[in-house]
Enzyme design. Structure first.
Site, PDB file in Angstrom:
ATOM      1  N   HIS A 137       7.585  -5.137  -3.498  1.00  0.00           N
ATOM      2  CA  HIS A 137       8.474  -4.291  -4.264  1.00  0.00           C
ATOM      3  C   HIS A 137       9.838  -4.271  -3.395  1.00  0.00           C
ATOM      4  O   HIS A 137       9.710  -4.716  -2.162  1.00  0.00           O
ATOM      5  CB  HIS A 137       8.061  -2.836  -4.155  1.00  0.00           C
ATOM      6  CG  HIS A 137       7.086  -2.484  -2.717  1.00  0.00           C
ATOM      7  ND1 HIS A 137       6.088  -3.073  -2.288  1.00  0.00           N
ATOM      8  CD2 HIS A 137       8.074  -2.016  -1.838  1.00  0.00           C
ATOM      9  CE1 HIS A 137       5.755  -2.648  -1.291  1.00  0.00           C
ATOM     10  NE2 HIS A 137       6.899  -1.954  -0.613  1.00  0.00           N
ATOM     11  N   ASN A 188       9.967  -5.588   2.541  1.00  0.00           N
ATOM     12  CA  ASN A 188       8.937  -5.856   3.441  1.00  0.00           C
ATOM     13  C   ASN A 188       7.862  -6.653   3.217  1.00  0.00           C
ATOM     14  O   ASN A 188       7.335  -6.635   2.260  1.00  0.00           O
ATOM     15  CB  ASN A 188       8.344  -4.445   4.146  1.00  0.00           C
ATOM     16  CG  ASN A 188       9.501  -3.468   4.381  1.00  0.00           C
ATOM     17  OD1 ASN A 188      10.427  -3.779   5.145  1.00  0.00           O
ATOM     18  ND2 ASN A 188       9.403  -2.079   4.244  1.00  0.00           N
ATOM     19  N   ARG A 242      11.431   6.355  -8.025  1.00  0.00           N
ATOM     20  CA  ARG A 242      11.663   6.931  -7.014  1.00  0.00           C
ATOM     21  C   ARG A 242      10.734   6.920  -5.939  1.00  0.00           C
ATOM     22  O   ARG A 242       9.266   7.060  -6.304  1.00  0.00           O
ATOM     23  CB  ARG A 242      12.147   8.425  -7.155  1.00  0.00           C
ATOM     24  CG  ARG A 242      13.484   8.409  -7.934  1.00  0.00           C
ATOM     25  CD  ARG A 242      14.100  10.024  -7.789  1.00  0.00           C
ATOM     26  NE  ARG A 242      15.211   9.817  -8.931  1.00  0.00           N
ATOM     27  CZ  ARG A 242      16.567   9.302  -8.777  1.00  0.00           C
ATOM     28  NH1 ARG A 242      16.749   8.688  -7.530  1.00  0.00           N
ATOM     29  NH2 ARG A 242      17.465   9.327  -9.653  1.00  0.00           N
ATOM     30  N   ASP A 243      10.946   6.799  -4.717  1.00  0.00           N
ATOM     31  CA  ASP A 243       9.950   6.676  -3.613  1.00  0.00           C
ATOM     32  C   ASP A 243       9.614   7.812  -3.362  1.00  0.00           C
ATOM     33  O   ASP A 243      10.140   9.009  -3.422  1.00  0.00           O
ATOM     34  CB  ASP A 243      10.681   5.871  -2.269  1.00  0.00           C
ATOM     35  CG  ASP A 243       9.667   5.403  -1.358  1.00  0.00           C
ATOM     36  OD1 ASP A 243       9.231   4.445  -1.194  1.00  0.00           O
ATOM     37  OD2 ASP A 243       8.829   6.487  -1.006  1.00  0.00           O
ATOM     38  N   HIS A 272      12.994  -2.201  -1.922  1.00  0.00           N
ATOM     39  CA  HIS A 272      13.613  -0.854  -1.608  1.00  0.00           C
ATOM     40  C   HIS A 272      14.997  -0.920  -1.654  1.00  0.00           C
ATOM     41  O   HIS A 272      15.585  -1.763  -1.237  1.00  0.00           O
ATOM     42  CB  HIS A 272      13.385  -0.491  -0.070  1.00  0.00           C
ATOM     43  CG  HIS A 272      11.827  -0.231   0.266  1.00  0.00           C
ATOM     44  ND1 HIS A 272      11.388   1.028   0.231  1.00  0.00           N
ATOM     45  CD2 HIS A 272      10.757  -1.297   0.466  1.00  0.00           C
ATOM     46  CE1 HIS A 272       9.988   0.784   0.806  1.00  0.00           C
ATOM     47  NE2 HIS A 272       9.948  -0.516   0.880  1.00  0.00           N
TER      48      HIS A 272
HETATM   49  P1  5GP Z   1       6.241  -0.693   2.087  1.00  0.00           P
HETATM   50  O1  5GP Z   1       6.200   0.051   3.422  1.00  0.00           O
HETATM   51  O2  5GP Z   1       5.058  -1.235   1.540  1.00  0.00           O
HETATM   52  O3  5GP Z   1       7.572  -1.437   2.007  1.00  0.00           O
HETATM   53  O4  5GP Z   1       6.541   0.558   1.033  1.00  0.00           O
HETATM   54  C1  5GP Z   1       5.806   1.230   0.381  1.00  0.00           C
HETATM   55  C2  5GP Z   1       6.520   2.507  -0.258  1.00  0.00           C
HETATM   56  O5  5GP Z   1       5.706   2.975  -1.269  1.00  0.00           O
HETATM   57  C3  5GP Z   1       6.453   3.498   0.732  1.00  0.00           C
HETATM   58  O6  5GP Z   1       8.222   3.681   1.047  1.00  0.00           O
HETATM   59  C4  5GP Z   1       5.964   4.837   0.228  1.00  0.00           C
HETATM   60  O7  5GP Z   1       6.678   5.971   0.494  1.00  0.00           O
HETATM   61  C5  5GP Z   1       5.983   4.363  -1.347  1.00  0.00           C
HETATM   62  N1  5GP Z   1       4.763   4.691  -2.032  1.00  0.00           N
HETATM   63  C6  5GP Z   1       3.699   4.928  -1.530  1.00  0.00           C
HETATM   64  N2  5GP Z   1       2.806   5.346  -2.390  1.00  0.00           N
HETATM   65  C7  5GP Z   1       3.495   5.639  -3.528  1.00  0.00           C
HETATM   66  C8  5GP Z   1       3.424   6.473  -4.940  1.00  0.00           C
HETATM   67  O8  5GP Z   1       2.245   6.771  -4.864  1.00  0.00           O
HETATM   68  N3  5GP Z   1       4.217   6.794  -5.462  1.00  0.00           N
HETATM   69  C9  5GP Z   1       5.443   6.584  -4.918  1.00  0.00           C
HETATM   70  N4  5GP Z   1       6.578   6.805  -5.972  1.00  0.00           N
HETATM   71  N5  5GP Z   1       5.795   5.900  -3.935  1.00  0.00           N
HETATM   72  C10 5GP Z   1       4.753   5.430  -3.263  1.00  0.00           C
END
Ligand code: 5GP
Ligand code: ZN
Length: 114
Positions: free
Chosen positions: A100, A87, A29-30, A102
C-alpha cells in the site's frame, strides 16, 4: 489471501471509506489518519511487500502513483503538495502485509520523518 484485511476490502467483503477505484487499484481513508488527508492506495491483487513486485507486476507501482496523484487532486492538495510513502517490512514500519501507498497531505510535512 483470505486472512488479508486489504484483500477483503478489495473484494468488497469489508467496505472501506473508498475515495477512488478502478480495475486495478483501490484508495480509501486510513483508519488512524496522521494528516488531514491520509489515504491508502492498494493494488486489488495481493502483493505482500514492495520486495514482491517483479517485472510482471511492476506496472502496478505506476498505477498506485497515478491513483495517488488523482486522489491528491480530488482532495485539493495537489498544488500545495503532499507526501507518498511505501513502508516495506518491519524495520520500514510496515504493519499490514498487502502492498500500500500512503498519501499524506493537508498539513506541512516534515523531513526527515520520525
Ligand atoms: P503500514 O504501517 O503497514 O505502512 O500502514 C498500515 C496502515 O493501515 C496504518 O496507517 C493503519 O492505520 C491502516 N489500517 C490498518 N487497519 C486498517 C483498517 O482496517 N482500515 C483502514 N482504513 N486502515 C487500516
Ligand atoms: Zn491482501
Amino acid at each position: 489471501m483470505t486472512d488479508c484485511i486489504f484483500c477483503k476490502m478489495a473484494s468488497g467483503e469489508i467496505t472501506p471509506d473508498t475515495i477512488y477505484e478502478d480495475d486495478d487499484v483501490l484508495a480509501f481513508r486510513d483508519l488512524h489518519p496522521q494528516a488531514p488527508t491520509h489515504v491508502l492506495v492498494i493494488p486489488k491483487r495481493h502483493v505482500s511487500t514492495l520486495n514482491d513486485l517483479d517485472a510482471d507486476s511492476a506496472g502496478l507501482a505506476g498505477k498506485l502513483l497515478l491513483a495517488a496523484a488523482k486522489v491528491a487532486d480530488r482532495e485539493g492538495i495537489a498544488e500545495q503538495g503532499y507526501r507518498t510513502v511505501i513502508n516495506c517490512n518491519t524495520a520500514g514500519g510496515q504493519t499490514v502485509f498487502h502492498l500500500h501507498l500512503h498519501l499524506l497531505g493537508g498539513r506541512p510535512m516534515h523531513w526527515p520523518p520520525g
